[in-house]
Design a protein around this motif. Structure first.
Motif, mmCIF file in Angstrom:
data_model
loop_
_atom_site.group_PDB
_atom_site.id
_atom_site.type_symbol
_atom_site.label_atom_id
_atom_site.label_comp_id
_atom_site.label_asym_id
_atom_site.label_seq_id
_atom_site.Cartn_x
_atom_site.Cartn_y
_atom_site.Cartn_z
ATOM 1 N N ALA A 92 0.838 -1.196 0.000
ATOM 2 C CA ALA A 92 0.000 0.000 0.000
ATOM 3 C C ALA A 92 0.870 1.242 0.000
ATOM 4 O O ALA A 92 1.942 1.272 0.618
ATOM 5 N N VAL A 93 0.372 2.240 -0.689
ATOM 6 C CA VAL A 93 1.067 3.518 -0.794
ATOM 7 C C VAL A 93 0.134 4.628 -0.323
ATOM 8 O O VAL A 93 -1.083 4.516 -0.452
ATOM 9 N N PRO A 94 0.691 5.699 0.220
ATOM 10 C CA PRO A 94 -0.156 6.823 0.650
ATOM 11 C C PRO A 94 -0.884 7.508 -0.506
ATOM 12 O O PRO A 94 -1.966 8.040 -0.300
ATOM 13 N N GLY A 95 -0.311 7.490 -1.700
ATOM 14 C CA GLY A 95 -1.020 8.127 -2.802
ATOM 15 C C GLY A 95 -0.374 7.895 -4.151
ATOM 16 O O GLY A 95 0.852 7.935 -4.279
ATOM 17 N N ALA A 96 -1.196 7.636 -5.139
ATOM 18 C CA ALA A 96 -0.718 7.539 -6.512
ATOM 19 C C ALA A 96 -0.106 8.870 -6.926
ATOM 20 O O ALA A 96 -0.564 9.931 -6.484
ATOM 21 N N PHE A 97 0.895 8.813 -7.727
ATOM 22 C CA PHE A 97 1.578 9.991 -8.278
ATOM 23 C C PHE A 97 2.360 10.791 -7.238
ATOM 24 O O PHE A 97 2.866 11.855 -7.546
ATOM 25 N N THR A 98 2.458 10.317 -6.012
ATOM 26 C CA THR A 98 3.262 11.021 -5.012
ATOM 27 C C THR A 98 4.725 10.581 -5.156
ATOM 28 O O THR A 98 5.000 9.525 -5.723
ATOM 29 N N PRO A 99 5.675 11.392 -4.671
ATOM 30 C CA PRO A 99 7.088 11.145 -4.996
ATOM 31 C C PRO A 99 7.632 9.748 -4.671
ATOM 32 O O PRO A 99 8.056 9.038 -5.588
ATOM 33 N N THR A 100 7.664 9.346 -3.417
ATOM 34 C CA THR A 100 8.247 8.040 -3.087
ATOM 35 C C THR A 100 7.465 6.905 -3.728
ATOM 36 O O THR A 100 8.039 5.926 -4.207
ATOM 37 N N CYS A 101 6.163 7.048 -3.775
ATOM 38 C CA CYS A 101 5.307 6.009 -4.358
ATOM 39 C C CYS A 101 5.605 5.821 -5.844
ATOM 40 O O CYS A 101 5.653 4.691 -6.341
ATOM 41 N N SER A 102 5.804 6.917 -6.561
ATOM 42 C CA SER A 102 6.017 6.868 -8.009
ATOM 43 C C SER A 102 7.472 6.666 -8.408
ATOM 44 O O SER A 102 7.749 6.173 -9.498
ATOM 45 N N GLU A 103 8.392 7.070 -7.536
ATOM 46 C CA GLU A 103 9.810 6.974 -7.885
ATOM 47 C C GLU A 103 10.465 5.700 -7.378
ATOM 48 O O GLU A 103 11.463 5.249 -7.949
ATOM 49 N N ARG A 104 9.898 5.100 -6.290
ATOM 50 C CA ARG A 104 10.566 3.945 -5.700
ATOM 51 C C ARG A 104 9.654 2.757 -5.412
ATOM 52 O O ARG A 104 9.980 1.629 -5.747
ATOM 53 N N HIS A 105 8.493 3.024 -4.752
ATOM 54 C CA HIS A 105 7.692 1.906 -4.264
ATOM 55 C C HIS A 105 7.086 1.091 -5.403
ATOM 56 O O HIS A 105 7.403 -0.094 -5.560
ATOM 57 N N ALA A 108 -2.937 17.199 7.531
ATOM 58 C CA ALA A 108 -1.982 18.291 7.720
ATOM 59 C C ALA A 108 -1.256 18.639 6.420
ATOM 60 O O ALA A 108 -0.713 19.730 6.281
ATOM 61 N N TYR A 109 -1.256 17.703 5.478
ATOM 62 C CA TYR A 109 -0.588 17.905 4.185
ATOM 63 C C TYR A 109 -1.587 18.071 3.044
ATOM 64 O O TYR A 109 -1.214 18.027 1.875
ATOM 65 N N GLY A 110 -2.879 18.215 3.387
ATOM 66 C CA GLY A 110 -3.913 18.371 2.373
ATOM 67 C C GLY A 110 -4.274 17.084 1.669
ATOM 68 O O GLY A 110 -4.859 17.103 0.594
ATOM 69 N N LEU A 111 -3.956 15.932 2.275
ATOM 70 C CA LEU A 111 -4.192 14.637 1.633
ATOM 71 C C LEU A 111 -5.413 13.898 2.165
ATOM 72 O O LEU A 111 -5.858 12.935 1.553
ATOM 73 N N GLY A 112 -5.923 14.288 3.330
ATOM 74 C CA GLY A 112 -7.046 13.568 3.912
ATOM 75 C C GLY A 112 -6.635 12.195 4.411
ATOM 76 O O GLY A 112 -5.470 11.951 4.712
ATOM 77 N N LEU A 113 -7.577 11.287 4.481
ATOM 78 C CA LEU A 113 -7.314 9.935 4.963
ATOM 79 C C LEU A 113 -6.643 9.120 3.868
ATOM 80 O O LEU A 113 -7.143 9.067 2.734
ATOM 81 N N ARG A 114 -5.563 8.468 4.187
ATOM 82 C CA ARG A 114 -4.791 7.653 3.248
ATOM 83 C C ARG A 114 -4.401 6.341 3.909
ATOM 84 O O ARG A 114 -4.645 6.125 5.086
ATOM 85 N N ALA A 115 -3.738 5.490 3.141
ATOM 86 C CA ALA A 115 -3.175 4.253 3.693
ATOM 87 C C ALA A 115 -1.753 4.530 4.153
ATOM 88 O O ALA A 115 -1.021 5.299 3.521
ATOM 89 N N ARG A 116 -1.382 3.902 5.250
ATOM 90 C CA ARG A 116 0.026 3.919 5.645
ATOM 91 C C ARG A 116 0.806 3.127 4.605
ATOM 92 O O ARG A 116 0.244 2.272 3.909
ATOM 93 N N ARG A 117 2.095 3.381 4.513
ATOM 94 C CA ARG A 117 2.935 2.594 3.614
ATOM 95 C C ARG A 117 3.214 1.248 4.304
ATOM 96 O O ARG A 117 3.782 1.213 5.393
ATOM 97 N N PHE A 118 2.769 0.163 3.654
ATOM 98 C CA PHE A 118 2.979 -1.163 4.221
ATOM 99 C C PHE A 118 2.987 -2.205 3.112
ATOM 100 O O PHE A 118 2.647 -1.922 1.962
#
Length: 161
Positions: free
Chosen positions: A40-53, A117-127
């Motif tokens: 699981a990733v916190p968000g599609a198109f976000t930096p770590t998710c798109s560049e590494r995960h 706090a980052y304008g993302l709302g409820l997301r999944a933790r990275r796991f």
């Protein structure tokens, strides 16, 4: 409460993107009778998710398949975002992109993250977790801001084979 090793995954509806097509299904149907790595990733198109995960799982997809393991990516995004992200990341056919739009599955796992706090709302933790026939065999949850234990390499090391 966070899901634990040895517990069954909750059976809830999800949208899945597989080979570029959206389908409605349930987690019960997705995991029944299969060996699956779900990350699981916190968000599609976000930096770590798109560049590494996600790229790590794309690159190592065949290594999982050689072990008879399905690979699923989960994000609290809508199916259209997951579809666009899969296309942008050249996700191979068979690597399923799961859209948990209302975070129902994520909350049922106890793995939600408040990104307000980052304008993302409820997301999944990275796991990442490994399940056999819908039962969690291994669970790796990242500490905030980290990316180590849920990577494709880390999960292959845990699973072995």
């Amino acid at each position: 409460m966070t899901i634990q090793t040895g517990q069954p995954l909750p059976d809830l509806p999800l949208a899945v993107i597989d080979s570029g097509e959206k389908q409605n299904t349930t987690t019960g149907a997705l995991f029944a009778g299969r060996k699956v790595v779900l990350f699981a990733v916190p968000g599609a198109f976000t930096p770590t998710c798109s560049e590494r995960h996600l790229p790590g799982y794309v690159a190592m997809y065949d290594a999982f398949r050689e072990r008879g393991i399905e690979v699923y990516c989960l994000s609290v995004n809508d199916a259209f975002v997951m579809q666009a992200w899969a296309q942008a990341q050249f996700v191979p056919p068979g690597l399923k992109m799961l859209a948990d739009g209302n975070a129902d599955f994520t909350r049922a796992l106890g793995l939600e993250l408040d990104g307000s706090a980052y304008g993302l709302g409820l997301r999944a933790r990275r796991f990442a977790l490994y399940a056999e026939d819908g039962v969690v065999k291994s669970l790796a949850i990242e500490a905030p801001g980290e990316f180590r234990v849920s990577s494709a390499e880390a999960m292959l090391a845990v699973i072995g084979g």
